[in-house]
Design a protein around this motif. Sequence first.
Motif, PDB file in Angstrom:
ATOM      1  N   LEU A  43     -11.445   6.170 -28.416  1.00  0.00           N
ATOM      2  CA  LEU A  43     -11.689   6.871 -27.404  1.00  0.00           C
ATOM      3  C   LEU A  43     -13.110   7.477 -27.897  1.00  0.00           C
ATOM      4  O   LEU A  43     -13.881   8.142 -27.034  1.00  0.00           O
ATOM      5  CB  LEU A  43     -10.743   8.231 -27.463  1.00  0.00           C
ATOM      6  N   ASN A  44     -13.434   7.255 -29.081  1.00  0.00           N
ATOM      7  CA  ASN A  44     -14.715   7.931 -29.664  1.00  0.00           C
ATOM      8  C   ASN A  44     -16.103   6.916 -29.002  1.00  0.00           C
ATOM      9  O   ASN A  44     -16.849   7.351 -28.441  1.00  0.00           O
ATOM     10  CB  ASN A  44     -15.032   7.720 -31.131  1.00  0.00           C
ATOM     11  N   GLN A  45     -15.876   5.512 -28.738  1.00  0.00           N
ATOM     12  CA  GLN A  45     -16.537   4.760 -28.094  1.00  0.00           C
ATOM     13  C   GLN A  45     -16.716   5.022 -26.571  1.00  0.00           C
ATOM     14  O   GLN A  45     -17.865   4.873 -26.031  1.00  0.00           O
ATOM     15  CB  GLN A  45     -16.378   3.213 -28.417  1.00  0.00           C
ATOM     16  N   LEU A  46     -15.575   5.332 -25.892  1.00  0.00           N
ATOM     17  CA  LEU A  46     -15.604   5.692 -24.559  1.00  0.00           C
ATOM     18  C   LEU A  46     -16.242   6.960 -24.514  1.00  0.00           C
ATOM     19  O   LEU A  46     -17.132   7.112 -23.513  1.00  0.00           O
ATOM     20  CB  LEU A  46     -14.019   5.915 -24.296  1.00  0.00           C
ATOM     21  N   ALA A  47     -16.454   7.961 -25.169  1.00  0.00           N
ATOM     22  CA  ALA A  47     -17.023   9.341 -25.129  1.00  0.00           C
ATOM     23  C   ALA A  47     -18.572   8.846 -25.224  1.00  0.00           C
ATOM     24  O   ALA A  47     -19.313   9.494 -24.425  1.00  0.00           O
ATOM     25  CB  ALA A  47     -16.506  10.010 -26.116  1.00  0.00           C
ATOM     26  N   ILE A 107     -11.587  13.615 -24.495  1.00  0.00           N
ATOM     27  CA  ILE A 107     -10.682  12.551 -23.923  1.00  0.00           C
ATOM     28  C   ILE A 107      -9.239  13.064 -24.446  1.00  0.00           C
ATOM     29  O   ILE A 107      -9.080  12.911 -25.713  1.00  0.00           O
ATOM     30  CB  ILE A 107     -11.154  11.325 -23.957  1.00  0.00           C
ATOM     31  N   VAL A 108      -8.310  13.109 -23.324  1.00  0.00           N
ATOM     32  CA  VAL A 108      -6.840  13.314 -23.766  1.00  0.00           C
ATOM     33  C   VAL A 108      -6.094  11.850 -24.375  1.00  0.00           C
ATOM     34  O   VAL A 108      -6.607  10.863 -23.806  1.00  0.00           O
ATOM     35  CB  VAL A 108      -6.245  13.740 -22.622  1.00  0.00           C
ATOM     36  N   ALA A 120      -6.669   6.980 -21.508  1.00  0.00           N
ATOM     37  CA  ALA A 120      -7.645   6.083 -21.100  1.00  0.00           C
ATOM     38  C   ALA A 120      -7.138   4.719 -20.974  1.00  0.00           C
ATOM     39  O   ALA A 120      -6.647   4.099 -21.662  1.00  0.00           O
ATOM     40  CB  ALA A 120      -8.812   6.118 -22.247  1.00  0.00           C
ATOM     41  N   PHE A 121      -7.598   4.357 -19.582  1.00  0.00           N
ATOM     42  CA  PHE A 121      -7.507   2.747 -19.562  1.00  0.00           C
ATOM     43  C   PHE A 121      -8.996   2.092 -18.993  1.00  0.00           C
ATOM     44  O   PHE A 121      -9.684   2.861 -18.412  1.00  0.00           O
ATOM     45  CB  PHE A 121      -6.456   2.698 -18.278  1.00  0.00           C
ATOM     46  N   HIS A 122      -8.995   0.815 -19.112  1.00  0.00           N
ATOM     47  CA  HIS A 122     -10.107  -0.067 -18.560  1.00  0.00           C
ATOM     48  C   HIS A 122      -9.585  -0.784 -17.464  1.00  0.00           C
ATOM     49  O   HIS A 122      -8.328  -1.217 -17.561  1.00  0.00           O
ATOM     50  CB  HIS A 122     -10.566  -0.862 -19.504  1.00  0.00           C
ATOM     51  N   TYR A 134     -13.296   2.608 -15.880  1.00  0.00           N
ATOM     52  CA  TYR A 134     -12.450   3.153 -16.807  1.00  0.00           C
ATOM     53  C   TYR A 134     -11.965   4.550 -15.984  1.00  0.00           C
ATOM     54  O   TYR A 134     -12.458   5.216 -15.129  1.00  0.00           O
ATOM     55  CB  TYR A 134     -13.055   3.912 -17.962  1.00  0.00           C
ATOM     56  N   VAL A 135     -10.651   4.806 -16.378  1.00  0.00           N
ATOM     57  CA  VAL A 135      -9.804   5.980 -15.991  1.00  0.00           C
ATOM     58  C   VAL A 135      -9.403   6.653 -17.038  1.00  0.00           C
ATOM     59  O   VAL A 135      -8.780   6.184 -18.019  1.00  0.00           O
ATOM     60  CB  VAL A 135      -8.967   5.683 -14.830  1.00  0.00           C
ATOM     61  N   PHE A 136      -9.777   7.924 -17.210  1.00  0.00           N
ATOM     62  CA  PHE A 136      -9.062   8.756 -18.325  1.00  0.00           C
ATOM     63  C   PHE A 136      -9.021  10.214 -17.883  1.00  0.00           C
ATOM     64  O   PHE A 136      -9.718  10.807 -16.848  1.00  0.00           O
ATOM     65  CB  PHE A 136      -9.956   8.611 -19.315  1.00  0.00           C
ATOM     66  N   LEU A 137      -8.506  11.148 -18.586  1.00  0.00           N
ATOM     67  CA  LEU A 137      -8.413  12.495 -18.704  1.00  0.00           C
ATOM     68  C   LEU A 137      -9.381  13.231 -19.530  1.00  0.00           C
ATOM     69  O   LEU A 137      -9.204  12.679 -20.738  1.00  0.00           O
ATOM     70  CB  LEU A 137      -6.911  12.942 -18.817  1.00  0.00           C
ATOM     71  N   THR A 138      -9.707  14.259 -19.425  1.00  0.00           N
ATOM     72  CA  THR A 138     -10.294  15.107 -20.264  1.00  0.00           C
ATOM     73  C   THR A 138     -10.161  16.603 -20.275  1.00  0.00           C
ATOM     74  O   THR A 138      -9.559  16.963 -19.333  1.00  0.00           O
ATOM     75  CB  THR A 138     -12.023  14.957 -20.184  1.00  0.00           C
ATOM     76  N   SER A 139     -10.126  17.077 -21.235  1.00  0.00           N
ATOM     77  CA  SER A 139      -9.511  18.601 -21.620  1.00  0.00           C
ATOM     78  C   SER A 139     -10.837  19.326 -21.995  1.00  0.00           C
ATOM     79  O   SER A 139     -11.500  19.025 -22.897  1.00  0.00           O
ATOM     80  CB  SER A 139      -8.674  18.614 -22.850  1.00  0.00           C
ATOM     81  N   ARG A 140     -11.191  20.027 -20.956  1.00  0.00           N
ATOM     82  CA  ARG A 140     -12.533  21.069 -20.767  1.00  0.00           C
ATOM     83  C   ARG A 140     -12.398  22.060 -21.808  1.00  0.00           C
ATOM     84  O   ARG A 140     -11.312  22.525 -22.213  1.00  0.00           O
ATOM     85  CB  ARG A 140     -13.018  21.123 -19.556  1.00  0.00           C
TER      86      ARG A 140
END
Length: 404
Positions: free
Chosen positions: A145-149, A161-162, A166-168, A209-215
Amino acid sequence: MRSYWGILLSCILLSGCGTETMNAIELRPLSSYRVEQDPEIALTEQTKKQLLTYCERRPTDVLPTKRAKVAEVTFRHPLYEVLGSKTVKYFAAGDERYITCANSSQLMERTFAVESIPEFETLDEERFEESEIASTIEFDQVSDLNQLAKTFNLNDGHEEIVEDSAFHYTTPDTGAIYVTFETVRDGRTLDPIIEPKLFPFKSGENEGYVFLTSRADDRLTLQIGDAPSLKQLVLPNMFEASYMKVDPKEEALSLEGEHRKLMKRIILSDQPIVEDVANQSSLTLSKTYGTVLEIWGHVRRPALNKMSSRPADGETRLAVFESNQDTVWLDGPKTQELFDALSHIQPHEKASTAVKIGVLHLYEELTEQSFDVWKTETELYVVDQQSSKTYKLPTTDYFQTNQP
């Protein structure tokens, strides 16, 4: 009796003796474009016209799954960027040739089997190397997730990122993923709260990519796409919670055709969620924890014999009046009023005292129509430049023109 029939015939031809109305709008493909293409492709005017003529027909073909995308050409309006563009792609499949067409406002490409086009056939042989195109969307879970961020330049002070969300993904070269949301709360499924979303994909943009984030404000955001064009959907306030757990359903997921499939569930609660939720139904989980959001998806592919659907905001229209004194761009409501008037208008021979005051240009996406505008002290006439048909407009204040 002969005199009577002569008068009646004159009334019909001039439409001045009754209430007969006609549609004066006959928008035609633009005669000139701003063309964007590879520098090594030099299309003749005849070929450009040929491509655009194909695009105006009703589609009757679909692309073979094994093919090569040889070239791509984009036609844009020469003056008004707001009216969008038309992208034409040229494909090879064995000895068969195809083109696809899509306006920038359309979600799906239209496909046509065509004769070979010489300018494209002389391109490098590498462009004609065929590959098998998938008809499914494949999702693979992302663990780093760090690399995705970093990829999406996310600020961890504002959103995170939750875990397990996360999916590619890889997609076919044209179509869309249709995402729907179902909310289960306290043991029952609620009426739709989040509007379904359509995420188009097309050639050259087959990964993302598809992913959820918590703001930082505790709102959840669904994000989908690639770095240049990431799309975001901020979920409503009711999906805020102190504790959250994502059930990704599967580490790898395939969406095939029109088959709707549950992609992931989000369990939201005011208490810690420590148990394994994978084998429990959403109804059961909602009774224990409060709320479960299900995210469903299926693939929408271009269909045979169907035109592209328009987006919800409808077509872009523009009306421009040019005179010797100035150029007037009609605003939105005035443009709609004028289009409405021209679609229900009386044919009428213009008065001998009328004076030409300018030219009216109508545009809708990549089509156009021009009228000569004539005026008397009390009446306004328009004459289609191509068909020479004359019509009388019901009002004279569309263009704020001076008296002749």
